[in-house]
Design a protein around this motif. Structure first.
Motif, PDB file in Angstrom:
ATOM      1  N   SER A  61       2.093  -4.670  37.417  1.00 42.16           N
ATOM      2  CA  SER A  61       2.854  -3.854  38.371  1.00 42.16           C
ATOM      3  C   SER A  61       4.327  -3.960  38.008  1.00 42.16           C
ATOM      4  O   SER A  61       4.829  -5.070  37.803  1.00 42.16           O
ATOM      5  CB  SER A  61       2.621  -4.335  39.815  1.00 42.16           C
ATOM      6  OG  SER A  61       3.038  -5.687  39.966  1.00 42.16           O
ATOM      7  N   PRO A  62       5.036  -2.823  37.906  1.00 37.90           N
ATOM      8  CA  PRO A  62       6.436  -2.861  37.470  1.00 37.90           C
ATOM      9  C   PRO A  62       7.338  -3.448  38.552  1.00 37.90           C
ATOM     10  O   PRO A  62       7.000  -3.486  39.736  1.00 37.90           O
ATOM     11  CB  PRO A  62       6.764  -1.389  37.205  1.00 37.90           C
ATOM     12  CG  PRO A  62       5.818  -0.636  38.086  1.00 37.90           C
ATOM     13  CD  PRO A  62       4.562  -1.453  38.163  1.00 37.90           C
ATOM     14  N   GLY A  63       8.519  -3.882  38.085  1.00 38.82           N
ATOM     15  CA  GLY A  63       9.497  -4.448  39.003  1.00 38.82           C
ATOM     16  C   GLY A  63      10.580  -3.449  39.347  1.00 38.82           C
ATOM     17  O   GLY A  63      10.501  -2.265  39.009  1.00 38.82           O
ATOM     18  N   SER A  64      11.619  -3.926  40.003  1.00 40.91           N
ATOM     19  CA  SER A  64      12.718  -3.059  40.445  1.00 40.91           C
ATOM     20  C   SER A  64      14.030  -3.570  39.861  1.00 40.91           C
ATOM     21  O   SER A  64      14.182  -4.761  39.563  1.00 40.91           O
ATOM     22  CB  SER A  64      12.809  -3.050  41.975  1.00 40.91           C
ATOM     23  OG  SER A  64      13.028  -4.358  42.466  1.00 40.91           O
ATOM     24  N   GLY A  65      14.963  -2.660  39.724  1.00 44.00           N
ATOM     25  CA  GLY A  65      16.278  -3.044  39.222  1.00 44.00           C
ATOM     26  C   GLY A  65      16.319  -3.094  37.704  1.00 44.00           C
ATOM     27  O   GLY A  65      15.318  -2.843  37.014  1.00 44.00           O
ATOM     28  N   GLU A  66      17.511  -3.400  37.180  1.00 50.93           N
ATOM     29  CA  GLU A  66      17.718  -3.483  35.739  1.00 50.93           C
ATOM     30  C   GLU A  66      18.139  -4.875  35.292  1.00 50.93           C
ATOM     31  O   GLU A  66      18.421  -5.084  34.120  1.00 50.93           O
ATOM     32  CB  GLU A  66      18.804  -2.476  35.314  1.00 50.93           C
ATOM     33  CG  GLU A  66      18.455  -1.026  35.599  1.00 50.93           C
ATOM     34  CD  GLU A  66      17.261  -0.549  34.796  1.00 50.93           C
ATOM     35  OE1 GLU A  66      17.035  -1.104  33.693  1.00 50.93           O
ATOM     36  OE2 GLU A  66      16.552   0.360  35.261  1.00 50.93           O
ATOM     37  N   GLU A  67      18.158  -5.830  36.186  1.00 48.67           N
ATOM     38  CA  GLU A  67      18.656  -7.163  35.868  1.00 48.67           C
ATOM     39  C   GLU A  67      17.488  -8.098  35.559  1.00 48.67           C
ATOM     40  O   GLU A  67      16.424  -8.023  36.180  1.00 48.67           O
ATOM     41  CB  GLU A  67      19.482  -7.716  37.043  1.00 48.67           C
ATOM     42  CG  GLU A  67      20.241  -8.987  36.713  1.00 48.67           C
ATOM     43  CD  GLU A  67      21.096  -9.465  37.884  1.00 48.67           C
ATOM     44  OE1 GLU A  67      21.900 -10.388  37.685  1.00 48.67           O
ATOM     45  OE2 GLU A  67      20.938  -8.911  38.996  1.00 48.67           O
ATOM     46  N   TYR A  68      17.721  -8.995  34.584  1.00 47.73           N
ATOM     47  CA  TYR A  68      16.735 -10.006  34.204  1.00 47.73           C
ATOM     48  C   TYR A  68      17.320 -11.391  34.473  1.00 47.73           C
ATOM     49  O   TYR A  68      18.534 -11.587  34.410  1.00 47.73           O
ATOM     50  CB  TYR A  68      16.367  -9.887  32.724  1.00 47.73           C
ATOM     51  CG  TYR A  68      15.663  -8.601  32.359  1.00 47.73           C
ATOM     52  CD1 TYR A  68      14.278  -8.508  32.384  1.00 47.73           C
ATOM     53  CD2 TYR A  68      16.381  -7.467  31.985  1.00 47.73           C
ATOM     54  CE1 TYR A  68      13.625  -7.334  32.037  1.00 47.73           C
ATOM     55  CE2 TYR A  68      15.750  -6.285  31.653  1.00 47.73           C
ATOM     56  CZ  TYR A  68      14.371  -6.222  31.677  1.00 47.73           C
ATOM     57  OH  TYR A  68      13.727  -5.056  31.348  1.00 47.73           O
ATOM     58  N   GLU A 110       8.267  -7.867  39.353  1.00 46.35           N
ATOM     59  CA  GLU A 110       7.344  -7.459  38.288  1.00 46.35           C
ATOM     60  C   GLU A 110       6.236  -8.491  38.123  1.00 46.35           C
ATOM     61  O   GLU A 110       6.466  -9.703  38.203  1.00 46.35           O
ATOM     62  CB  GLU A 110       8.118  -7.284  36.972  1.00 46.35           C
ATOM     63  CG  GLU A 110       7.240  -6.794  35.823  1.00 46.35           C
ATOM     64  CD  GLU A 110       8.048  -6.560  34.571  1.00 46.35           C
ATOM     65  OE1 GLU A 110       7.447  -6.403  33.496  1.00 46.35           O
ATOM     66  OE2 GLU A 110       9.304  -6.530  34.659  1.00 46.35           O
ATOM     67  N   GLU A 111       5.013  -7.978  37.859  1.00 43.62           N
ATOM     68  CA  GLU A 111       3.858  -8.837  37.600  1.00 43.62           C
ATOM     69  C   GLU A 111       3.264  -8.430  36.257  1.00 43.62           C
ATOM     70  O   GLU A 111       3.083  -7.243  35.972  1.00 43.62           O
ATOM     71  CB  GLU A 111       2.819  -8.704  38.703  1.00 43.62           C
ATOM     72  CG  GLU A 111       1.625  -9.634  38.542  1.00 43.62           C
ATOM     73  CD  GLU A 111       0.640  -9.525  39.699  1.00 43.62           C
ATOM     74  OE1 GLU A 111      -0.348 -10.290  39.711  1.00 43.62           O
ATOM     75  OE2 GLU A 111       0.858  -8.653  40.574  1.00 43.62           O
ATOM     76  N   ALA A 112       2.961  -9.426  35.420  1.00 44.15           N
ATOM     77  CA  ALA A 112       2.473  -9.122  34.079  1.00 44.15           C
ATOM     78  C   ALA A 112       1.717 -10.310  33.515  1.00 44.15           C
ATOM     79  O   ALA A 112       1.890 -11.458  33.970  1.00 44.15           O
ATOM     80  CB  ALA A 112       3.629  -8.751  33.142  1.00 44.15           C
ATOM     81  N   THR A 113       0.863 -10.012  32.546  1.00 45.78           N
ATOM     82  CA  THR A 113       0.212 -11.058  31.758  1.00 45.78           C
ATOM     83  C   THR A 113       1.072 -11.296  30.516  1.00 45.78           C
ATOM     84  O   THR A 113       1.302 -10.378  29.721  1.00 45.78           O
ATOM     85  CB  THR A 113      -1.203 -10.648  31.353  1.00 45.78           C
ATOM     86  OG1 THR A 113      -1.975 -10.396  32.538  1.00 45.78           O
ATOM     87  CG2 THR A 113      -1.868 -11.741  30.533  1.00 45.78           C
TER      88      THR A 113
END
Length: 550
Positions: A61-68, A110-113
């Protein structure tokens, strides 16, 4: 005297390394890689190879914003269904470094494998010289522009292999980035309350000589409070704590910040029993900047009455730090004193006023030359000595310290000369680097001895310089002896081969009853006998002269 101690330490180092300034590698010839050495000619210490991490992820599922999240960020992350609070970069964190590398690739929510790989870059191998007749490597159309198909004459270099460290299901719930205060990541900052935008100095930060007023609270990682007080510091003074000064210089008026300090910037291995701080403790500083004064800028001054008092005051403060061997603080004071002296409009000053300002600059330049010479920053030493000698060409301190630079480590060799000498193997490299600079050093020392023949520091420096010259001359004598011995041995071998070839030709030539009277034709083979391709063509005199270096 400080100069005596400084020169004694230089002599001790020079006794261990006679070629101080360019290092012992030049004794073996100039066939070296300059990238392996620093500007002092010393070989760089071999640093451990750091691993390179690469991350592959499949987004659920994608995340929000442009910051890491970045180093030092406080993040809330779900790792394989377990929610944890993590400070990225903290070695004591509950997750591994590989998981932190995966977290840096996620946005908020954001959620990811995530699969994290590790590889160690291999050092580049030097390119081998192409042999005669070797084919150039070809690039196939199917491969990228960087993929080269090696030919038979080249050795393939395998790319670093990736190692899978693990695979995790991550969900970055929330994070808050921090600001790095030091480049070594020893102090990082989190703003708890932004600065007051209504203040006239809203865009200014405390600078050198600013009087800062602040409230500070010191806590351990577990939240235990060990100190709390309201203080006032002058930035750049002896009483200022360096770690607190670094924090203050990053803040604005009215700002409240939380600073996390590595034990190296705290109390280290010893801790502080009086405050109850254990050894190797990470400290949390909560600081509120209540206000600060802006010091006078040198560029606000133009008249003698404005510039001279400020320059003289900072020169005296620098002298006090210099006598206490607080050289960093002294350097800052001397530098600002020079700025005040330079900002005066000289065309409007009398001769007496100009002399007073020049004396301040002369004194500061001489002491800055000592500090930079002590720190082995020889290029800066030459700059400060030149500034002093432009004011007083007979200043003995400046002449002596410039002579030490020329005698110990000449560093102002133009890169074009250096490259030409190294690439063409010309002995003039050593002559340019050593003899010319030694001549200038001797000239400086002679200028001092002409005024003070019994100056002990200069006499020791001259004796030391003469010892270096003798050492260099003896080394060059041994070098030329080896060169000419090899040339002589090659000449004898060639003469022996020519004699053997002539004798063989005489035995195999059929006899003629009536010789033809004619001029003999020149036989190039008799003058330059073949060597069956083992040595190739006869070497030129310059190649033979320096073949011993290869």
């Amino acid at each position: 005297m400080d100069d005596q101690k400084l020169f004694a330490s230089m002599m001790a180092q020079m006794a261990q390394n006679p070629d101080l300034g360019f290092g012992p590698q030049f004794a073996d010839g100039p066939d070296i890689n300059l990238d392996d050495y620093d500007n002092m000619g010393r070989k760089k210490s071999e640093q451990p190879i750091e691993p390179v991490f690469s991350v592959e992820k499949d987004i659920i599922s994608p995340g929000s914003g442009e910051e890491y999240p970045t180093y030092g960020a406080k993040a809330t992350v779900e790792v394989d269904g377990v929610v944890q609070e993590v400070i990225i970069g903290n070695r004591k964190a509950s997750v591994s470094k590989a998981v932190m590398e995966g977290m840096k690739t996620l946005k908020k929510g954001e959620e990811a494998t995530v699969r994290v790989f590790q590889s160690f870059p291999k050092p580049e191998k030097p390119k081998a010289e192409a042999q005669k007749g070797s084919k150039a490597p070809q690039i196939t159309e199917s491969e990228s522009s960087t993929a080269v198909v090696p030919s038979e004459e080249t050795t393939p270099v395998s790319a670093p292999e990736k190692e899978l460290l693990g695979s995790w299901k991550l969900k970055l719930i929330d994070f808050e980035n921090v600001e790095l205060i030091t480049t070594d990541r020893g102090i990082y900052k989190k703003i708890l309350r932004p600065h007051n935008p209504d203040q006239p100095l809203k865009d200014r930060k405390p600078e050198f000589e600013s009087n800062a007023r602040f409230y500070i609270r010191i806590q351990l990682e577990n939240g235990q409070k060990v100190y709390e007080d309201q203080l006032s510091y002058v930035i750049g003074e002896e009483s200022t704590v360096p770690r607190v000064e670094k924090c203050l210089r990053s803040m604005r008026w009215g700002e409240v910040g939380l600073f996390v300090l590595h034990p190296f910037y705290g109390y280290g291995d010893e801790g502080n029993q009086e405050l109850g701080i254990p050894p190797n403790s990470t400290l949390h500083y909560t600081i509120e900047l209540l206000g600060f004064d802006v010091p006078m800028s040198p560029f606000q001054c133009s008249t003698f009455d404005q510039c001279f008092p400020e320059a003289f005051k900072r020169k005296e403060e620098g002298n006090a730090f210099f006598r206490k061997k607080l050289y960093d603080l002294a350097t800052a004071k001397y530098t600002k004193a020079q700025l005040f002296a330079e900002c005066a409009e000289r065309e409007k000053l009398t001769e007496e006023q100009l002399q007073k300002l020049d004396q301040v600059k002369l004194h500061c330049s001489c002491n800055l030359a000592f500090v930079t010479l002590r720190n082995r920053e020889f290029e800066k030493t030459l700059i400060h000595c030149k500034a002093a000698l432009d004011i007083d060409p007979t200043n003995m301190k400046a002449l002596y310290r410039r002579g030490l630079v020329f005698a110990c480590s000449p560093t102002d060799v133009p890169l074009c000369i250096l490259s030409m000498c190294l690439l063409t193997n010309i002995i003039a490299f050593r002559r340019y680097v050593y003899q010319d600079k030694w001549t200038e050093a001797r000239s400086d020392f002679d200028s001092i001895l002409a005024r003070e023949p019994n100056n002990s520091d200069t006499l020791r420096a001259v004796a030391f310089l003469e010892a270096k010259i003798r050492h260099q001359q003896e080394r060059e004598a041994r070098m030329f002896k080896r060169v000419f011995q090899q040339i002589e041995s090659e000449d004898k071998a060639e003469a022996k081969a020519a004699t053997s070839s002539a004798a063989t030709k005489e035995l195999t030539t059929p006899k003629i009853d009536e010789p033809v009277e004619s001029e003999p034709e020149e036989d190039s083979h008799e003058q330059d006998p073949p060597n069956n391709g083992s040595k190739g063509e006869q070497k030129s005199i310059w190649k033979r002269l320096f073949s011993w270096w290869s």
